[in-house]
Design a protein around this motif. Structure first.
Motif, PDB file in Angstrom:
ATOM      1  N   ASN A  52       0.873  -1.162   0.000  1.00 17.73           N
ATOM      2  CA  ASN A  52       0.000   0.000   0.000  1.00 17.73           C
ATOM      3  C   ASN A  52       0.917   1.221   0.000  1.00 17.73           C
ATOM      4  OD1 ASN A  52      -2.023   1.883   0.373  1.00 17.73           O
ATOM      5  ND2 ASN A  52      -3.032   0.763   2.014  1.00 17.73           N
ATOM      6  N   PHE A  53       0.906   1.966  -1.094  1.00 13.85           N
ATOM      7  CA  PHE A  53       1.786   3.136  -1.211  1.00 13.85           C
ATOM      8  C   PHE A  53       1.049   4.372  -0.718  1.00 13.85           C
ATOM      9  CE2 PHE A  53       3.492   6.761  -3.676  1.00 13.85           C
ATOM     10  CZ  PHE A  53       4.805   6.726  -3.223  1.00 13.85           C
ATOM     11  N   VAL A  54       1.581   5.024   0.315  1.00 16.02           N
ATOM     12  CA  VAL A  54       0.947   6.212   0.877  1.00 16.02           C
ATOM     13  C   VAL A  54       1.724   7.442   0.402  1.00 16.02           C
ATOM     14  CG1 VAL A  54       0.080   7.303   2.967  1.00 16.02           C
ATOM     15  CG2 VAL A  54       0.379   4.826   2.907  1.00 16.02           C
ATOM     16  N   ALA A  55       1.093   8.174  -0.500  1.00 19.00           N
ATOM     17  CA  ALA A  55       1.750   9.365  -1.061  1.00 19.00           C
ATOM     18  C   ALA A  55       1.472  10.537  -0.129  1.00 19.00           C
ATOM     19  CB  ALA A  55       1.223   9.637  -2.467  1.00 19.00           C
ATOM     20  N   VAL A  56       2.248  10.610   0.920  1.00 23.65           N
ATOM     21  CA  VAL A  56       2.032  11.595   1.981  1.00 23.65           C
ATOM     22  C   VAL A  56       2.298  13.020   1.515  1.00 23.65           C
ATOM     23  CG1 VAL A  56       2.392  10.152   4.006  1.00 23.65           C
ATOM     24  CG2 VAL A  56       4.359  11.019   2.737  1.00 23.65           C
ATOM     25  N   GLU A  57       1.914  13.968   2.356  1.00 20.52           N
ATOM     26  CA  GLU A  57       2.031  15.376   1.992  1.00 20.52           C
ATOM     27  C   GLU A  57       3.307  16.014   2.530  1.00 20.52           C
ATOM     28  OE1 GLU A  57       0.403  14.384   4.654  1.00 20.52           O
ATOM     29  OE2 GLU A  57       1.320  15.798   6.056  1.00 20.52           O
ATOM     30  N   SER A  58       4.165  15.227   3.219  1.00 22.42           N
ATOM     31  CA  SER A  58       5.442  15.765   3.701  1.00 22.42           C
ATOM     32  C   SER A  58       6.286  14.605   4.206  1.00 22.42           C
ATOM     33  CB  SER A  58       5.226  16.743   4.862  1.00 22.42           C
ATOM     34  OG  SER A  58       4.834  16.039   6.027  1.00 22.42           O
ATOM     35  N   GLU A  59       7.564  14.875   4.398  1.00 24.83           N
ATOM     36  CA  GLU A  59       8.420  13.832   4.956  1.00 24.83           C
ATOM     37  C   GLU A  59       8.096  13.572   6.416  1.00 24.83           C
ATOM     38  OE1 GLU A  59       9.628  16.351   3.166  1.00 24.83           O
ATOM     39  OE2 GLU A  59      10.850  15.539   1.538  1.00 24.83           O
ATOM     40  N   HIS A  60       7.649  14.615   7.111  1.00 27.11           N
ATOM     41  CA  HIS A  60       7.270  14.394   8.513  1.00 27.11           C
ATOM     42  C   HIS A  60       6.157  13.352   8.573  1.00 27.11           C
ATOM     43  CE1 HIS A  60       5.860  15.118  12.603  1.00 27.11           C
ATOM     44  NE2 HIS A  60       7.007  15.735  12.828  1.00 27.11           N
ATOM     45  N   SER A  61       5.210  13.515   7.670  1.00 24.39           N
ATOM     46  CA  SER A  61       4.118  12.550   7.630  1.00 24.39           C
ATOM     47  C   SER A  61       4.582  11.202   7.085  1.00 24.39           C
ATOM     48  CB  SER A  61       2.954  13.088   6.790  1.00 24.39           C
ATOM     49  OG  SER A  61       2.307  14.126   7.500  1.00 24.39           O
ATOM     50  N   ALA A  62       5.582  11.212   6.205  1.00 23.45           N
ATOM     51  CA  ALA A  62       6.117   9.942   5.690  1.00 23.45           C
ATOM     52  C   ALA A  62       6.635   9.105   6.847  1.00 23.45           C
ATOM     53  CB  ALA A  62       7.234  10.195   4.679  1.00 23.45           C
ATOM     54  N   MET A  63       7.437   9.718   7.698  1.00 24.19           N
ATOM     55  CA  MET A  63       7.979   8.957   8.825  1.00 24.19           C
ATOM     56  C   MET A  63       6.888   8.635   9.839  1.00 24.19           C
ATOM     57  SD  MET A  63      10.358   7.187  10.057  1.00 24.19           S
ATOM     58  CE  MET A  63      11.310   7.363   8.562  1.00 24.19           C
ATOM     59  N   SER A  64       5.956   9.562  10.049  1.00 25.85           N
ATOM     60  CA  SER A  64       4.834   9.288  10.962  1.00 25.85           C
ATOM     61  C   SER A  64       4.031   8.091  10.472  1.00 25.85           C
ATOM     62  CB  SER A  64       3.909  10.500  11.072  1.00 25.85           C
ATOM     63  OG  SER A  64       4.620  11.621  11.529  1.00 25.85           O
ATOM     64  N   ALA A  65       3.762   8.065   9.187  1.00 29.41           N
ATOM     65  CA  ALA A  65       2.978   6.960   8.624  1.00 29.41           C
ATOM     66  C   ALA A  65       3.767   5.654   8.697  1.00 29.41           C
ATOM     67  CB  ALA A  65       2.580   7.274   7.178  1.00 29.41           C
ATOM     68  N   CYS A  66       5.070   5.712   8.465  1.00 25.74           N
ATOM     69  CA  CYS A  66       5.894   4.506   8.594  1.00 25.74           C
ATOM     70  C   CYS A  66       5.855   3.993  10.039  1.00 25.74           C
ATOM     71  CB  CYS A  66       7.343   4.784   8.191  1.00 25.74           C
ATOM     72  SG  CYS A  66       7.566   4.862   6.404  1.00 25.74           S
ATOM     73  N   ILE A  67       5.906   4.906  10.989  1.00 28.64           N
ATOM     74  CA  ILE A  67       5.844   4.515  12.395  1.00 28.64           C
ATOM     75  C   ILE A  67       4.489   3.854  12.678  1.00 28.64           C
ATOM     76  CG2 ILE A  67       5.687   5.440  14.757  1.00 28.64           C
ATOM     77  CD1 ILE A  67       7.794   7.562  13.878  1.00 28.64           C
TER      78      ILE A  67
ATOM     79  N   ASP B 117      -3.753  23.912  14.475  1.00 26.63           N
ATOM     80  CA  ASP B 117      -2.470  24.582  14.249  1.00 26.63           C
ATOM     81  C   ASP B 117      -1.407  23.620  13.723  1.00 26.63           C
ATOM     82  OD1 ASP B 117      -3.593  26.944  15.084  1.00 26.63           O
ATOM     83  OD2 ASP B 117      -2.655  26.951  17.051  1.00 26.63           O
ATOM     84  N   ILE B 118      -0.626  23.070  14.629  1.00 23.19           N
ATOM     85  CA  ILE B 118       0.572  22.339  14.220  1.00 23.19           C
ATOM     86  C   ILE B 118       0.249  21.060  13.442  1.00 23.19           C
ATOM     87  CG2 ILE B 118       0.880  21.036  16.387  1.00 23.19           C
ATOM     88  CD1 ILE B 118       3.901  21.607  16.163  1.00 23.19           C
ATOM     89  N   GLY B 119      -0.929  20.508  13.643  1.00 25.98           N
ATOM     90  CA  GLY B 119      -1.265  19.252  12.961  1.00 25.98           C
ATOM     91  C   GLY B 119      -2.165  19.418  11.751  1.00 25.98           C
ATOM     92  N   LEU B 120      -2.403  20.656  11.335  1.00 29.03           N
ATOM     93  CA  LEU B 120      -3.375  20.892  10.253  1.00 29.03           C
ATOM     94  C   LEU B 120      -2.938  20.255   8.939  1.00 29.03           C
ATOM     95  CD1 LEU B 120      -6.040  22.244   9.470  1.00 29.03           C
ATOM     96  CD2 LEU B 120      -4.753  24.274   8.865  1.00 29.03           C
ATOM     97  N   GLN B 121      -1.658  20.349   8.642  1.00 31.21           N
ATOM     98  CA  GLN B 121      -1.162  19.784   7.382  1.00 31.21           C
ATOM     99  C   GLN B 121      -1.293  18.258   7.365  1.00 31.21           C
ATOM    100  OE1 GLN B 121       2.829  21.004   6.139  1.00 31.21           O
ATOM    101  NE2 GLN B 121       3.273  18.869   5.729  1.00 31.21           N
ATOM    102  N   SER B 122      -0.904  17.664   8.475  1.00 31.29           N
ATOM    103  CA  SER B 122      -0.976  16.211   8.585  1.00 31.29           C
ATOM    104  C   SER B 122      -2.432  15.741   8.482  1.00 31.29           C
ATOM    105  CB  SER B 122      -0.330  15.795   9.910  1.00 31.29           C
ATOM    106  OG  SER B 122      -0.896  14.658  10.458  1.00 31.29           O
ATOM    107  N   LEU B 123      -3.325  16.500   9.103  1.00 35.02           N
ATOM    108  CA  LEU B 123      -4.752  16.157   9.043  1.00 35.02           C
ATOM    109  C   LEU B 123      -5.276  16.312   7.619  1.00 35.02           C
ATOM    110  CD1 LEU B 123      -7.611  15.659  10.204  1.00 35.02           C
ATOM    111  CD2 LEU B 123      -7.702  18.080  10.792  1.00 35.02           C
ATOM    112  N   SER B 124      -4.957  17.446   7.001  1.00 35.08           N
ATOM    113  CA  SER B 124      -5.437  17.702   5.652  1.00 35.08           C
ATOM    114  C   SER B 124      -4.954  16.610   4.698  1.00 35.08           C
ATOM    115  CB  SER B 124      -4.959  19.084   5.199  1.00 35.08           C
ATOM    116  OG  SER B 124      -5.340  19.324   3.872  1.00 35.08           O
ATOM    117  N   GLY B 125      -3.676  16.250   4.848  1.00 30.92           N
ATOM    118  CA  GLY B 125      -3.115  15.211   3.989  1.00 30.92           C
ATOM    119  C   GLY B 125      -3.825  13.883   4.160  1.00 30.92           C
ATOM    120  N   ALA B 126      -4.029  13.493   5.400  1.00 33.21           N
ATOM    121  CA  ALA B 126      -4.660  12.187   5.668  1.00 33.21           C
ATOM    122  C   ALA B 126      -6.096  12.157   5.153  1.00 33.21           C
ATOM    123  CB  ALA B 126      -4.621  11.885   7.161  1.00 33.21           C
TER     124      ALA B 126
END
Lengths: 394, 322, 100
Positions: A52-67, B117-126
């Motif tokens: 399942n390839f998750v095309a995340v919106e940032s590297e922070h989220s890439a690592m968060s999703a990997c975790i 605030d700090i989690g808005l981008q992560s939320l929007s992305g998900a």
């Protein structure tokens, strides 16, 4: 029979990932690692892998999703470079402290600023003490081989640490070279399946991951991590031995190239080792006893073993492809001099910061390092230990 | 099945236990516990919580209050973390690595700091990626965990430790962000704003819908903080009631773009009623500051009016007429 | 050794790796009742079992049986916030100072 191919470093990494067939890949584009998720998403789109390839919106989220994925019980992989790794930084520590064996391809590039997309090791050096196992790769073949060994090391019950496989941006990642690939079924058998003992998606045993760890506990949990990193040394050697049986390709903590009878030597990592080998051969033809120690396993740091391997030399130059900006030496130099001191081996040792921001390092420049070493040996004078190679100066 | 509070409490398991260390009278635990009760008892859940009160007070090693699987990673990435868990579930289920007869549901929680605030981008992305999960924001209108600093959810003029009501600047000078509308702009199948009040029907029903609507869904839950808001600790339910009766916190849901206001107060109370019991708005009641209450009232009225229009514009007959 | 028995004397070798906990919901072993300075008193004769106090307790300290009826408070967890007393329409919960 292995398969002969011609692949770039990024293609090699993506091919390894395809053969590993992880459950989740979460990644974000950044030069020069972008091609890895790009190639990999083609495998996903064509149904070549189960991932399942998750095309995340940032590297922070890439690592968060990997975790999240790894804690859930899946095998999770990613790839990044430079600023991407910087943005992940917070999660890099969390991944290792949660003891999640995530595997990453780090295609080394200069960390901003100013912005530069080319190779140096400032990204890797920034996370060198974050609790990740770090393997360096001279070329596409080693990047591929290191990735095939990665899960066996990271997922070992005595280790349970994330692992990154480094290769030089552009120099390795975008250069097409010959490579020997293993057959898919052999990789599958070698890598095996991931069977975590505790995981979030086990509805029979709900678990809690990532506590507030107060004064009474954090120190002990960090001590566990430190022990896991020590354990990794043994596991890396075991897995490398097994890999050698399968492929005939031998790996250890480091590669000693004409080092045994050498009098002067360079220590470096990744692609520069290729240039250095070429220079060593040329110097040997001239009767100069030059050698090379190429570090493969940077974390855990094989301090004792490196000190022992360098102890017979008359002078050593350590090459750092990242400046530590500490008014002293580069990270690899500091680690090696410290290892020598602890082992009570007194060898004159100098440091060169080189190749910053993709600055080419020529065989001529490497040769000049050996000339400098010869001078140290002949004069017995070290003078300035902190030197630069290839920077313009008045 | 009609909502039956007593039956739900008696029959459905508690999935967020006692023994947590949230403050006495905190508005979060009752709301969060009720949301989790909306899970079908046979379903397993994975909960992720952003760093904040609901994390640091509920999973202090070696004690956890969560009876489902739980993960906390950091402040800004509750949604991204959960997106990884959910991606793992889809992948592993498809590959036959998980039992086929067992369902797992995914709930990501975050406070307003970790969400607005700090989690808005992560939320929007998900949400944009379409993970099958519910994101629940428990909005207490400031960074309460770190000591009541202003967030973009902090109401206009509120006195916080980083927007203190001083001699020159009377509190937070900006109105609050409308997160629910931002989430609606993601065109999610289900978005709702709710609160734990009266018999908790509104909260429970919206939670159930959010959890069992396929795809990404969002709940914004007002969760008063007695310390941060400065009202008497025992007034939780009265404050919640005032929040909805003044239309400070309208209760509504948006199903596939169709707005439905789920509570319209018979008599809309003036905003003073909500502001007065709270110390963070004390300075609004000083002589000469009437303009602040007027401005606050206007803001509430404008938003309520807009909501009424949205409901009208998207209701079924109108939608068909388009 | 179970996780509930971990304490500040537990050696690092015995703690769960990464701080994971494998006994979900074990916070029940941690009693918060000693936070209380005021105590709710349940006046059962005034209680109409309307249910309005059931969901409001942040600490789940109002036990409700399968018969859908509440019983006396669980003082192991009640922090004495008084939300229940203020919610009760029938005056069936009184707040009294602890130790008086």
């Amino acid at each position: 029979m292995s398969i002969r191919e011609r692949l770039s470093g990024n293609e090699a990494a993506a091919t390894a990932m395809k053969q590993i067939n992880p459950d989740v890949v979460a990644a974000f584009p950044i030069t020069p690692s972008t091609e890895i998720p790009q190639y990999f998403s083609t495998f996903v789109s064509n149904g070549t892998v189960d991932t399942n390839f998750v095309a995340v919106e940032s590297e922070h989220s890439a690592m968060s999703a990997c975790i999240g994925a790894e804690a859930a019980g899946a095998r999770a992989m990613t790839a990044t470079s430079a600023n991407g790794l910087s943005l992940m930084w917070e999660m890099i520590y969390i991944a290792s402290s949660l003891r999640l064996p995530i595997v990453m391809s780090l295609v080394n590039r200069a960390v901003s600023g100013p912005l530069n997309i080319h190779c140096d090791h400032s990204d890797a050096m920034g996370v060198r003490d974050s609790g990740w196992i770090m393997l360096f790769s001279e070329n596409n073949q080693e990047a591929y081989d290191n990735l095939l060994m990665a899960h066996r090391i990271a997922e070992h019950k005595d280790v349970l640490l994330p692992l990154m496989v480094c290769q030089d941006g552009f120099i390795t990642s975008h250069s097409i070279e010959n490579i020997e690939l293993l057959e898919d079924d052999k990789v599958k058998e070698f890598v095996g399946t991931y069977k975590p003992e505790h995981y979030l998606l086990n509805s029979e045993e709900p678990i809690a991951v990532g506590p507030l760890d107060v004064q009474a506990y954090l120190f002990e949990h960090k001590r566990q991590q430190a022990e896991a990193m020590r354990n990794a040394k043994k596991v890396i050697l075991e897995v490398s031995k097994e890999f050698e049986k399968l492929t005939g390709r031998s790996y250890s903590f480091f590669e000693e190239y004409r080092l045994e009878d050498a009098e002067i030597a360079i220590v470096c990592m990744n692609s520069t080792a290729g240039t250095t080998k070429f220079v060593v051969d040329a110097l040997r033809n001239q009767g100069i006893k030059a050698g090379l120690l190429k570090v493969r396993v940077f974390r855990p740091f094989p301090a004792e073993e490196i000190a022992s391997a360098l102890s017979h030399l008359k002078a050593v130059a350590v090459l750092d492809k990242a400046d530590s900006l500490n008014a002293a030496g580069g990270a690899l130099y500091e680690d090696i001099t410290s290892a020598m001191y602890i082992a009570q081996k007194q060898v004159p040792m100098i440091n060169y910061v080189y190749g910053i921001g993709g600055r080419d390092t020529t065989s001529k420049e490497i040769e000049s390092v050996y000339t400098d070493l010869q001078k140290i040996v002949s004069t017995g004078k070290l003078e300035n230990p902190y030197r630069y190679l290839g920077v313009r100066s008045k | 099945m009609p909502y039956n509070l007593k039956e739900i409490i008696a029959e459905k398991p508690v999935r967020f236990t006692a023994g947590h260390r949230m403050c006495a009278g905190c508005g979060c635990p009752p709301a969060m516990r009720m949301i989790l009760r909306a899970l079908h008892p046979e379903d397993h859940a994975v909960v992720s919580v952003a760093t904040g009160c609901m994390e640091v007070s509920t999973f202090i090693y070696p004690y956890t209050s969560w009876t489902d699987s739980f993960i906390h990673t950091a402040f800004e990435c509750s949604a991204a973390t959960m997106s990884g868990v959910e991606a793992a579930y889809q992948s592993m289920k498809k590959q036959g690595k998980l039992p086929q007869d067992k369902n797992t549901k995914f709930l990501a929680f975050g406070g307003d700091g970790g969400t607005y605030d700090i989690g808005l981008q992560s939320l929007s992305g998900a949400m944009e990626r379409g993970h099958d999960m519910v994101y629940v924001c428990y909005d207490n209108g400031a960074y309460m965990n770190t000591g009541i600093q202003r967030s973009s959810a902090t109401p206009h003029f509120a006195d916080t430790t980083t927007s203190p009501a001083g001699k020159v600047i009377p509190g937070k000078m900006q109105p609050r962000k409308d997160l629910t509308e931002i989430l609606e702009a993601h065109h999610l199948p289900y978005v709702a704003q709710t609160i734990g009040v009266n018999n908790f029907k509104d909260l429970y029903e919206k939670a159930e819908k959010a959890i069992y609507t396929e795809g990404p869904t969002f709940l914004n839950v007002l969760a008063p903080c007695p310390r941060g808001w400065g009202y008497p600790t025992d007034m939780l339910m009265q404050i919640n009631k005032l929040a909805i009766d003044t239309c400070y916190w309208p209760l509504y849901e948006i199903e596939n773009g169709v707005y439905k206001i789920t509570y319209k107060p018979a008599k809309k109370l003036p905003i003073e009623e909500f502001l007065k019991p709270q110390k963070r708005f004390k300075h609004l009641f000083q002589p000469g500051n009437e303009w602040m209450i007027e401005a606050f009232q206007k803001e509430v009225d404008d938003r309520w009016e807009k909501l009424l229009q949205l409901e009208k514009a998207t209701s079924e007959p109108n939608a068909e007429a388009k | 050794m179970t996780e509930d028995n971990y304490n500040k004397n537990t050696p690092w070798q015995d703690l769960t790796p990464g701080g994971d906990i494998y006994t979900a919901g074990n916070a029940m072993e941690f009693k918060t009742g000693d936070w209380r300075s005021v105590r709710p008193v349940f006046l059962s004769e005034k209680c109409k079992q309307c249910g309005l106090c059931f969901p409001v307790c942040p600490d789940n300290a109002i036990p409700v049986g399968k018969d859908q009826k509440r019983t006396d408070f669980n003082y192991d967890y009640c922090k004495g916030c008084g939300v229940c007393a203020k919610t009760c329409p029938f005056g069936a919960i009184e707040m009294k100072e602890e130790g008086v």
